[in-house]
Write an enzyme that holds these catalytic residues in place. Structure first.
Site, mmCIF file in Angstrom:
data_model
loop_
_atom_site.group_PDB
_atom_site.id
_atom_site.type_symbol
_atom_site.label_atom_id
_atom_site.label_comp_id
_atom_site.label_asym_id
_atom_site.label_seq_id
_atom_site.Cartn_x
_atom_site.Cartn_y
_atom_site.Cartn_z
ATOM 1 N N HIS A 18 -8.391 -0.878 6.683
ATOM 2 C CA HIS A 18 -8.320 -2.133 7.453
ATOM 3 C C HIS A 18 -6.872 -2.610 7.520
ATOM 4 O O HIS A 18 -5.967 -1.944 7.015
ATOM 5 C CB HIS A 18 -9.278 -3.177 6.882
ATOM 6 N N HIS A 72 -4.410 -2.526 4.532
ATOM 7 C CA HIS A 72 -3.775 -1.240 4.214
ATOM 8 C C HIS A 72 -2.650 -0.931 5.204
ATOM 9 O O HIS A 72 -1.570 -0.470 4.822
ATOM 10 C CB HIS A 72 -4.808 -0.100 4.257
ATOM 11 N N CYS A 93 -15.199 -4.379 -14.220
ATOM 12 C CA CYS A 93 -15.454 -4.440 -12.765
ATOM 13 C C CYS A 93 -15.333 -3.032 -12.188
ATOM 14 O O CYS A 93 -14.242 -2.462 -12.169
ATOM 15 C CB CYS A 93 -14.480 -5.372 -12.049
ATOM 16 N N CYS A 122 -12.745 -2.773 -9.256
ATOM 17 C CA CYS A 122 -11.336 -2.739 -9.679
ATOM 18 C C CYS A 122 -11.080 -1.531 -10.566
ATOM 19 O O CYS A 122 -9.936 -1.166 -10.793
ATOM 20 C CB CYS A 122 -10.958 -3.955 -10.513
ATOM 21 N N CYS A 157 -15.967 -11.171 -11.167
ATOM 22 C CA CYS A 157 -14.626 -10.637 -10.928
ATOM 23 C C CYS A 157 -13.884 -11.595 -9.993
ATOM 24 O O CYS A 157 -14.417 -11.946 -8.940
ATOM 25 C CB CYS A 157 -14.720 -9.252 -10.286
ATOM 26 N N HIS A 169 -13.332 -9.461 -6.554
ATOM 27 C CA HIS A 169 -14.465 -8.988 -5.752
ATOM 28 C C HIS A 169 -15.649 -9.945 -5.740
ATOM 29 O O HIS A 169 -16.610 -9.747 -5.002
ATOM 30 C CB HIS A 169 -14.900 -7.599 -6.240
ATOM 31 N N LYS A 172 -8.750 -13.516 1.277
ATOM 32 C CA LYS A 172 -8.120 -12.204 1.328
ATOM 33 C C LYS A 172 -8.988 -11.288 2.174
ATOM 34 O O LYS A 172 -10.206 -11.229 1.979
ATOM 35 C CB LYS A 172 -7.988 -11.633 -0.083
ATOM 36 N N LYS A 180 -12.489 -5.115 2.216
ATOM 37 C CA LYS A 180 -13.718 -4.416 2.574
ATOM 38 C C LYS A 180 -14.923 -5.107 1.969
ATOM 39 O O LYS A 180 -15.932 -5.311 2.616
ATOM 40 C CB LYS A 180 -13.682 -2.987 2.010
HETATM 41 O O1 ME8 Z 1 -5.937 -0.818 -5.211
HETATM 42 N N1 ME8 Z 1 -3.466 -8.090 2.324
HETATM 43 O O2 ME8 Z 1 -6.522 0.636 -3.519
HETATM 44 P P1 ME8 Z 1 -7.015 -0.348 -2.364
HETATM 45 C C1 ME8 Z 1 -2.400 -7.342 2.033
HETATM 46 N N2 ME8 Z 1 -6.367 2.649 -5.135
HETATM 47 N N3 ME8 Z 1 -2.471 -6.090 1.551
HETATM 48 C C2 ME8 Z 1 -3.671 -5.573 1.339
HETATM 49 C C3 ME8 Z 1 -4.852 -6.289 1.621
HETATM 50 C C4 ME8 Z 1 -4.712 -7.607 2.146
HETATM 51 N N4 ME8 Z 1 -5.733 -8.360 2.479
HETATM 52 N N5 ME8 Z 1 -5.903 -5.511 1.323
HETATM 53 C C5 ME8 Z 1 -5.410 -4.326 0.875
HETATM 54 C C6 ME8 Z 1 -6.102 0.305 -4.781
HETATM 55 N N6 ME8 Z 1 -4.056 -4.354 0.889
HETATM 56 C C7 ME8 Z 1 -5.726 1.490 -5.624
HETATM 57 C C8 ME8 Z 1 -4.218 1.636 -5.634
HETATM 58 S S1 ME8 Z 1 -1.940 2.861 -6.372
HETATM 59 C C9 ME8 Z 1 -1.478 3.937 -7.571
HETATM 60 C C10 ME8 Z 1 -3.684 2.742 -6.473
HETATM 61 C C11 ME8 Z 1 -3.169 -3.244 0.516
HETATM 62 O O3 ME8 Z 1 -7.642 0.509 -1.340
HETATM 63 C C12 ME8 Z 1 -2.165 -3.650 -0.550
HETATM 64 O O4 ME8 Z 1 -1.106 -2.743 -0.531
HETATM 65 O O5 ME8 Z 1 -7.789 -1.463 -2.940
HETATM 66 C C13 ME8 Z 1 -2.978 -3.473 -1.812
HETATM 67 O O6 ME8 Z 1 -2.185 -3.407 -2.993
HETATM 68 C C14 ME8 Z 1 -3.675 -2.165 -1.503
HETATM 69 O O7 ME8 Z 1 -3.939 -2.234 -0.076
HETATM 70 C C15 ME8 Z 1 -4.962 -1.971 -2.291
HETATM 71 O O8 ME8 Z 1 -5.655 -0.878 -1.753
#
Ligand code: ME8
Length: 507
Positions: A17, A20, A125, A128, A143, A146, A295, A298
């Site tokens: 989304h 990301h 969680c 997380c 959490c 979430h 925020k 998903k």
């Molecule tokens: O945390 N606003 O993956 P994830 C801004 N796999 N950025 C956002 C966002 C939002 N509403 N939503 C997501 C994970 N992001 C782990 C990370 S790294 C070694 C492992 C972005 O799929 C932002 O960069 O939950 C956030 O830190 C990341 O997506 C979390 O992606």
């Protein structure tokens, strides 16, 4: 000089989304800008495929974790390409080469005396993939991220002696105040450390989907240990037959949002110290994109579909909007109305019109050839020091700050054209020299802002620079007067056409 920039690797438990896309586009702007500066750049993004978040999502859908990972990793890869990301590699933590590095580093941590066997009990969680302290919980047992009810879990597994790194981490923070930016996130991470560190479970006993613990294959390596190591492992196999680690390690900047601050600002440096590896130069923590004050995520279901936005308005408009609307580093709301507003007033009216007007005047008054002249003094003043400022800002990862500085010049060029009224000058043959200078100034200004905007609006800037007959993207050329007159301008077409947005689909 080498420049290594990363995004988080995204969970494959759902579709990509805009949240990301946001981090990926910001990282891409940095990568493209640094290439314009002549740096050796390595830009990494990818997917985080192991662990509970993915295993549970697969179970809900009745597919295997690998099937789910394959499907969603393909979507993340596709969206990265669609937003124009110039990543040098796309890592998947299910790559066997990555898994081998995880096993190797886990073994090294154990060999170095940082791993022991123990029992853990706490609030867990699964989304997380993290235990929460009592202080972090909301509504007694939910959490905070979430908003799901958590269960208390107890498990025998292997532990990483994080607590032993309290002092070395405090020392790191004392010695390198700029290592976590912005400063409020540095303070947050430091006070987390000063609050006392608990050891971290390094493995999960009940999960099969992950990298087996080398000395205890009944368990898998905890997904965060596995995931963080992507930044290291990628360099060893991104290029066939070549190991890029010596050239690019340590990373110049990890971009993340604040949800994963603790993992990157506390656990990751401790792991690297334990493995005797150099630490990244900097973390930059951006804020959340919010929709309707929440925020975007998903699990909350309030997401804007990036594919749909790009289908309607194009990639550059989306890139621009994300980095313009929300000050990078802070939370900020985005909305379809806000998007349309910026598209029309800034992209179409300010930049698009400046371009089409300037080219049309060169065509009409000078037969399509940019006149020779000196850059007008007032523009020289306005553009003085601009390249340096943009470079300094992007060194500090001020991605929207640098864009502000460039956009101020787009507005100043519009004012310049408006004030000098070339359409009036064109009626007076005695003022031909003045007209030459105004047209030359407008073309040069447009060229300079387009070179600087290229990382943000790559295909628009390419089109415009091609139409100006000046395709050099190097920052040395991003100065007024660096290119003289004489070029024959080409066709441009409309850069940001009016879009009739269809009714949103009920889904
Ligand atoms: O945390 N606003 O993956 P994830 C801004 N796999 N950025 C956002 C966002 C939002 N509403 N939503 C997501 C994970 N992001 C782990 C990370 S790294 C070694 C492992 C972005 O799929 C932002 O960069 O939950 C956030 O830190 C990341 O997506 C979390 O992606």
């Amino acid at each position: 000089m080498s420049y290594y920039v990363t995004t988080p690797i995204y969970y494959v438990n759902g579709e990509p989304h805009l949240g990301h896309v946001y981090t990926t586009v910001a990282a891409d702007v940095l990568a493209r800008h640094m290439r314009q500066r002549g740096e050796e750049v390595f830009f990494l993004t990818g997917t985080d495929e192991h662990g509970e978040p993915v295993a549970q999502a697969a179970e809900r859908e009745g597919v295997t974790p690998r099937e789910l990972a394959d499907r969603h990793a393909a979507r993340f890869k596709e969206v990265a390409a669609r937003v124009g990301a110039t990543n040098d590699f796309f890592i998947r933590t299910s790559d066997p080469e990555h898994e081998a590095v995880v096993a190797e580093i886990a073994t090294r941590l154990k060999r170095n005396g940082h791993v022991y066997e123990g029992t853990y009990e706490g609030w867990y969680c699964p989304r997380c993939a993290d235990f929460k302290t009592d202080a972090e919980l909301v509504n007694e047992n939910e959490c905070p991220i979430h908003q799901i009810t958590l269960e208390r879990e107890k498990e025998d597994n292997w532990f990483f002696r994080l607590s032993a790194f309290q002092e070395p981490l405090e020392q790191l923070y004392a010695e390198r105040p700029g290592w976590v930016l912005p400063a409020n996130r540095y303070n947050e991470a430091l006070s987390f450390i000063q609050g006392g560190l608990n050891d971290l479970s390094l493995s999960r006993a009940r999960l099969r989907w992950g990298v087996p613990v080398p000395w205890d294959p009944e368990q898998v390596v905890y997904v965060w240990i596995d995931a963080l190591l992507n930044y290291l492992s990628a360099l060893s196999y991104a290029r066939d037959g070549e190991d890029l680690t010596a050239g690019f390690w340590p990373p110049t900047v990890h971009l993340i949002a604040k949800d994963i601050l603790k993992f990157h600002a506390v656990i990751w440096p401790a792991m690297l110290m334990a493995a005797e590896l150099e630490l990244p130069e900097r973390l930059f923590i951006h804020g959340y994109l919010l929709m309707d004050d929440h925020k975007m995520s998903k699990s909350l279901g309030n997401v804007l579909d990036p594919f749909r936005v790009m289908d309607l308005y194009g990639t550059d408009a989306l890139r621009y909007y994300l980095l313009r609307e929300v000050a990078f580093g802070q939370d900020g709301s985005i909305s379809p109305e806000g998007f349309e507003n910026r598209y029309t007033t800034e992209l179409a009216n300010e930049y698009g019109n400046l371009a089409s007007r300037t080219l049309a005047m060169v065509a009409r008054y000078r037969d399509g050839v940019v006149p020779e002249a000196d850059p007008p003094a007032e523009l020289v003043d306005e553009f003085e020091g601009l390249v340096e400022t943009v470079c300094q800002r992007l060194d500090r990862v001020e991605v929207s700050g640098a864009l502000d500085d460039i956009w101020t010049r787009v507005r100043c060029l519009n004012r310049f054209v408006q004030d000098h009224e070339p359409w009036k000058l064109a009626k007076d043959p005695e003022r031909a020299g003045e007209l030459d200078q105004v047209l030359f100034g407008a073309v040069e200004g447009l060229r300079v802002v387009s070179v600087l905007l290229h990382p943000y609006l790559p295909s628009t800037a390419d089109r415009l620079l091609a139409a100006l007959g000046a395709e050099d993207l190097s920052l040395d050329g991003a100065r007024l007067g660096a290119v003289g007159g004489g070029a024959r301008i080409g066709e441009l077409g409309q850069l940001f056409p009016k879009v009739e947005a269809p009714e949103p689909s009920p889904a």
